[in-house]
Design an enzyme around this catalytic site. Structure first.
Site, PDB file in Angstrom:
ATOM      1  N   LYS A  81      13.256 -68.340  32.577  1.00 49.63           N
ATOM      2  CA  LYS A  81      13.930 -67.405  31.792  1.00 49.63           C
ATOM      3  C   LYS A  81      13.998 -66.067  32.021  1.00 49.63           C
ATOM      4  O   LYS A  81      12.990 -65.349  32.142  1.00 49.63           O
ATOM      5  CB  LYS A  81      14.074 -67.780  30.119  1.00 49.63           C
ATOM      6  CG  LYS A  81      14.689 -67.000  29.432  1.00 49.63           C
ATOM      7  CD  LYS A  81      14.567 -68.027  27.902  1.00 49.63           C
ATOM      8  CE  LYS A  81      15.509 -67.409  26.874  1.00 49.63           C
ATOM      9  NZ  LYS A  81      14.999 -67.918  25.583  1.00 49.63           N
ATOM     10  N   SER A 159      18.967 -70.352  23.264  1.00 46.32           N
ATOM     11  CA  SER A 159      18.957 -69.144  24.306  1.00 46.32           C
ATOM     12  C   SER A 159      18.663 -69.611  25.650  1.00 46.32           C
ATOM     13  O   SER A 159      19.027 -68.777  26.671  1.00 46.32           O
ATOM     14  CB  SER A 159      18.648 -67.943  23.356  1.00 46.32           C
ATOM     15  OG  SER A 159      17.075 -67.758  23.576  1.00 46.32           O
ATOM     16  N   SER A 183      15.446 -72.028  20.320  1.00 50.41           N
ATOM     17  CA  SER A 183      15.976 -71.733  21.790  1.00 50.41           C
ATOM     18  C   SER A 183      15.481 -72.585  22.844  1.00 50.41           C
ATOM     19  O   SER A 183      15.996 -72.142  24.039  1.00 50.41           O
ATOM     20  CB  SER A 183      15.675 -70.151  21.887  1.00 50.41           C
ATOM     21  OG  SER A 183      16.649 -69.261  21.304  1.00 50.41           O
TER      22      SER A 183
END
Lengths: 474, 68
Positions: A81, A159, A183
């Site tokens: 990420k 996310s 997330s």
């Protein structure tokens, strides 16, 4: 190499590397080509690192050639990420104001994986600032909306959008994501991958974007439970550079895991009533399977707290402080979702007394969970109660199912509750609703990851939902 | 909790802050809406008020201490 390698578990890939069926360079190149082909379709890629990855893979091949083995992750490529710093390269945090941000140090978790012989193939997309201001659009990202490999008209979740869609589409063998409140669990459920949110403090956050110092966690998104255990062992551990570090290591030891028959699984009978019509049959069947795994089962209720307000005040206040300079500079208005900018600005107005009150209530949350875990060892509940939402609709749109008949709240607040208490969670795919994945989550006391993995492993031994692949034919 | 609140809670990270906002937006189009900030502030105030109403006695205080 055939397409089958793109969905192979980590141990299988590593074994074939050791047997020299293919080299790390060949494997890395194959994943790089697939990532290049499909990644943009899902807005999954933040930054390809192909050349660097191929150089690293060549070093790994040299090690393998000389029988210098470094464990099951050696030669395996992965994605991270884009909230994790990789020295000398852009780390955007998914947000336009940070599009050219470059750090001179690499995040601890990436250093650990490098030491294990893993190959960082790409930075993956994310919701801007991990949604710290409160987002209401799937498109709240520098990279556009995360699109779901099972149906690109649906959101990949957030996310950790890119990590979830990239693993689901077989673009990387595994990925690192992060969770402050949902997330990892939510996008894992949306995309049908196995996600592990570790106990707060088990994995170092040094080099990671700070959103909420008391709630941020780094975790894994993988093909199956076993892979989550292997990756967690590699990234967990004490780190003096993270003041929140618990100073503990993690060893994935399935051979020493407690027998399920010695454990008690807690569930709520109200949960199916919260599911929408297309999700309910699969979730009910999955919950039945979970209750039949061999553990004793017990009906339980979550303690009652104002979960939404607690997470709102704590994450909001800490996030407002973390991004104070962004807000003061005015660049916060460059964010893709205006509600994020508004939320961050409003966060700076929260009074200290309100934050401290939230933290005092949070102490009670921890206490109540300690009491709950004297009666059960692990909780099970749907990871989400519906499938991935449409990309074209706001995330906080009108209630699509206003006529609910649930008698109680069930485990519907398990994501914020578990995060507030710092508890680990494992999300496993458990079926489909309308052609889109659904998932169950197992949640346990702090540092009970091996117990969660034991439940997840048994669930995946009895089901094949984690083996399903999106068609990618649109 | 309504399913709408549930959906927002499940979205990941801090998506809880704008429950008071009812304007339906078309996705991917940044909205220039002056009431966003007011809605966000109202939401924070509502959250703080809910926490203020939550019973809390001093018996919990030893659990919230600085550790040297």
């Amino acid at each position: 190499m055939t397409d089958e390698i793109f969905y192979s578990p980590l141990t299988g890939l590593n074994e074939r590397l050791r047997k020299r069926e293919f080299s790390a360079v060949e494997l890395t190149r194959a994943f790089a080509e697939r990532l290049g082909k499909y990644g943009p379709r899902f807005n999954a890629v933040a930054l390809p690192l192909t050349e660097i990855a191929l150089r690293r893979a060549k070093e790994v091949d040299d090690d393998l050639k000389h029988d210098r083995f470094h464990g099951p992750l050696q030669g395996i490529s992965f994605g991270a990420k884009d909230m994790l710093s990789f020295a000398g390269h852009p780390t955007t945090w998914g947000a336009r104001p940070f599009a050219s941000q470059v750090f001179d140090e690499t995040a601890t978790v990436l250093q650990k994986l490098d030491k294990a012989g893993s190959v960082l193939l790409a930075k993956l997309s994310m919701v801007e600032l991990a949604g710290g201001g409160g987002y209401r659009l799937a498109g709240a990202s520098l990279f556009g909306p995360g699109l779901n490999p099972w149906n690109p008209e649906r959101w990949s979740g957030g996310s950790s959008s890119g990590p979830a869609s990239a693993v689901a589409a077989g673009l990387v063998p595994f990925a690192l994501g992060s969770e402050t409140s949902g997330s990892i669990i939510s996008p894992s459920a949306c995309c049908g991958v196995t996600g592990l949110r570790p106990t707060y403090g088990l994995v170092s956050r040094h080099g990671a974007m700070p959103l909420s110092w008391t709630m941020d966690k780094i975790g894994t998104l993988c093909r199956n439970v076993e892979d989550c255990g292997i990756v967690l062992q590699a990234i967990a551990g004490s780190d003096s550079k993270d003041p929140g570090s618990a100073g503990k290591s993690f060893y994935y030891t399935p051979q020493y895991a407690r027998k399920l028959s010695d454990m008690t699984l807690g569930f709520s009978p109200d949960d199916p009533d919260w599911a929408d019509a297309e999700s309910r049959p699969a979730l009910e069947a999955a919950l039945r399977t979970a209750r039949d795994l061999g553990a004793k089962v017990l009906e339980v209720s979550l303690p009652e707290f104002p979960w939404g307000s607690l997470t709102d005040i704590i994450i909001g206040t800490e996030g407002g402080a973390a991004f104070e300079s962004l807000i003061a500079s005015g660049k916060v208005d460059e964010l893709a979702d205006p509600s994020q900018a508004a939320g961050l600005k409003a966060n700076l107005g929260v009074l200290a007394k309100d934050y401290l009150r939230a933290m005092r209530i949070r102490s009670l949350v921890k206490q109540k969970f300690r009491e709950l875990f004297t009666t059960v060892d692990v909780l099970v509940a749907p990871s989400r109660y519906n499938v991935a939402p449409k990309v074209s609709e706001p995330l906080d749109g009108p209630d699509p199912f206003p006529s609910g008949k649930a008698k109680g709240p069930g485990m519907t607040s398990l994501i914020p509750a578990g995060n507030l208490a710092g508890l680990p969670a494992l999300s496993v795919p458990c079926g489909f609703g309308g052609g889109l994945p659904l998932a169950l989550q197992f949640v346990g006391p702090a540092f009970s990851e091996n117990s969660l993995l034991a439940f997840g492993r048994e669930f995946q031994a009895r089901t094949d939902w984690h083996l399903r692949r999106p068609p990618l034919s649109f | 909790m309504t399913r709408r609140q549930l959906a927002v809670l499940a979205a990941g990270s801090a998506t809880t802050g704008l429950l008071a906002l009812t304007t339906k937006a078309s996705a991917q189009t940044p909205l220039v809406a002056p009431d966003y900030l007011q809605a966000a502030r109202d939401s924070k105030r509502a959250a703080a008020a809910e926490l203020a109403a939550f019973p809390l006695d001093t018996a919990t205080e030893p659990a919230f201490q600085f550790k040297a």
